[in-house]
Every structure is written in structure tokens, then in C-alpha cells.
Design a protein around this motif. Structure first.
Motif, PDB file in Angstrom:
ATOM      1  N   LYS A 174       0.845  -1.205   0.000  1.00 36.45           N
ATOM      2  CA  LYS A 174       0.000   0.000   0.000  1.00 36.45           C
ATOM      3  C   LYS A 174       0.881   1.257   0.000  1.00 36.45           C
ATOM      4  O   LYS A 174       0.917   2.014   0.974  1.00 36.45           O
ATOM      5  N   CYS A 175       1.602   1.448  -1.093  1.00 34.46           N
ATOM      6  CA  CYS A 175       2.559   2.563  -1.168  1.00 34.46           C
ATOM      7  C   CYS A 175       1.873   3.917  -1.019  1.00 34.46           C
ATOM      8  O   CYS A 175       2.488   4.883  -0.548  1.00 34.46           O
ATOM      9  N   ILE A 180       6.931   5.852   4.720  1.00 38.19           N
ATOM     10  CA  ILE A 180       8.368   5.919   4.384  1.00 38.19           C
ATOM     11  C   ILE A 180       8.607   5.846   2.875  1.00 38.19           C
ATOM     12  O   ILE A 180       9.706   5.539   2.434  1.00 38.19           O
ATOM     13  N   SER A 181       7.580   6.155   2.097  1.00 41.33           N
ATOM     14  CA  SER A 181       7.727   6.023   0.636  1.00 41.33           C
ATOM     15  C   SER A 181       8.857   6.906   0.083  1.00 41.33           C
ATOM     16  O   SER A 181       9.522   6.537  -0.875  1.00 41.33           O
TER      17      SER A 181
HETATM   18  S1  SF4 Z   1       8.067   0.391   1.945  1.00 43.11           S
HETATM   19 FE1  SF4 Z   1       8.125   0.984  -0.198  1.00 43.11          FE
HETATM   20  S2  SF4 Z   1       7.238  -0.736  -1.316  1.00 43.11           S
HETATM   21 FE2  SF4 Z   1       6.683  -0.957   0.855  1.00 43.11          FE
HETATM   22  S3  SF4 Z   1       4.689   0.050   1.023  1.00 43.11           S
HETATM   23 FE3  SF4 Z   1       6.242   1.567   1.541  1.00 43.11          FE
HETATM   24  S4  SF4 Z   1       6.641   2.633  -0.371  1.00 43.11           S
HETATM   25 FE4  SF4 Z   1       5.607   0.742  -0.904  1.00 43.11          FE
END
Ligand code: SF4
Length: 195
Positions: A174-175, A180-181
Motif C-alpha cells: 500500500k505505497c 516511508i515512501s
Molecule cells: S516500503 Fe516501499 S514498497 Fe513498501 S509500502 Fe512503503 S513505499 Fe511501498
């Protein structure tokens, strides 16, 4: 604990107490611990038999003895302890690492069994298709980033697990709501399915 507490209170958890008990009684006492109580009762007997026959009935003591054997190099000691844990049904590399970390025996950079993809996505932007290779890559990344202390590595493990269960899900992360995207290579490279 829902399965363990009744067992402890009504029967006891010493190897002989478990081995002598009828399987039906074990299944009844541990019923609230999950599905397939009859199967789990048989497995509990098998685990107890291994603990009794191969580790003198006291696994923790036996593992600590292996860990303290100063005649053996540290890396080999760790391999021996992991090998001992893997004798038990259902315990592979991730399970052995988790036990060592949370029992306070070694501050290993353990990775939750279902989430080696999470640190790989964040740091490399992709996951290795080979589970073993991916697990080791995730482990090395955690070892490099997180202090070699029990508290720090236990916290990292629990955070990864929670993030993997709730947001960075295996098939559909769920980006769009991920906090932390901005620091995730997977997201920054535009690999999200919804983008
Ligand atoms: S860590 Fe990265 S891949 Fe995982 S949900 Fe967050 S943005 Fe998406």
C-alpha cells in the motif's frame, strides 16, 4: 499463550509429563492455541521427544552450553546452535534466527519469515526471487544498518513485521499510504502497481 497456559496449569510442561499424557488430553488442553489441535498435540509430542532425547530435556541449557564452548570459533558455535534448532519440525533459518534473537542468546539480524521482501524493496527496489538469497540480503542489510544489540534488533524485527503485515504487503504494497515512501527505492523507481 492461550494454548500454553492451560497445559502448564493442568498438566505441566516437563518432558515426561507431556510424553505420558494421552494425545487427546494434550489436544483438549491446547485447543485454544490455534487450528488442528490433534495435529499440534502429535507435534508437541515429537518436539518433546527431540528435546528429551537429543538435548537432555532442557533445550535452553543445551543451547547455552553450545554457545559458551570457547574451544569452538564463534561462527561455528552459532552454526551448531542453529543446526540444533533446525532439528525441530517447522524451524528453518528464519525461525532459528528469531529464537536466538528473542531468547537473548545472540543479537542476530533476524528477519520476519514472511517479510524479507520489505527491506529489499526499501533498500534495493526489488526482491530476489530466490527466498534464501533474498532472506540473506535482507539480513545483511539489517546487520549493516542496525546496531548489534538485542533491543535494537528486536525492535527492527517487530517494526518490519508490522510494516509487512499492514502496509508493505507481499503481493500488493500500500505505497499510497506508506509513511516511508520517500526513502523507499521501490517507490522512488516507480514500481508501485497503482502508479
Ligand atoms: S516500503 Fe516501499 S514498497 Fe513498501 S509500502 Fe512503503 S513505499 Fe511501498
Amino acid at each position: 499463550m492461550r494454548g500454553y497456559e492451560p497445559l502448564k496449569a493442568e498438566l505441566g510442561t516437563k518432558p515426561d509429563q507431556i510424553l505420558k499424557a494421552p494425545s487427546a488430553k494434550l489436544a483438549k488442553l491446547t485447543r485454544d492455541g490455534g487450528t488442528f489441535p490433534e495435529l499440534r498435540a502429535e507435534r508437541l509430542k515429537l518436539i518433546t521427544r527431540i528435546a528429551k532425547e537429543d538435548f537432555g530435556g532442557d533445550l535452553k541449557w543445551a543451547l547455552e552450553k553450545l554457545m559458551k564452548d570457547e574451544k569452538t570459533p564463534a561462527e561455528k558455535r552459532l552454526r551448531k546452535v542453529k543446526g540444533a534448532l533446525k532439528e525441530f519440525p517447522g524451524i528453518g533459518e528464519p525461525g532459528a534466527d528469531k529464537i536466538l534473537l528473542f531468547s537473548g542468546m545472540a543479537p542476530i539480524a533476524a528477519v520476519p519469515w514472511a517479510c524479507p521482501g520489505v527491506p529489499q524493496r526499501i533498500l534495493f527496489g526489488h526482491e530476489d526471487k530466490n527466498y534464501g538469497k533474498g532472506y540473506r540480503a535482507a539480513q545483511e542489510a539489517i546487520a549493516a544498518e542496525v546496531q548489534e544489540k538485542f533491543e535494537a534488533r528486536q525492535r527492527a524485527y517487530l517494526l518490519l513485521k508490522k510494516h509487512g503485515q499492514e502496509i508493505c504487503k507481499r503481493t500488493k504494497p500500500k505505497c499510497e499510504i506508506c509513511p516511508i515512501s520517500r526513502m523507499c527505492v521501490y517507490f522512488q523507481e516507480g514500481r508501485t502497481r497503482w502508479s
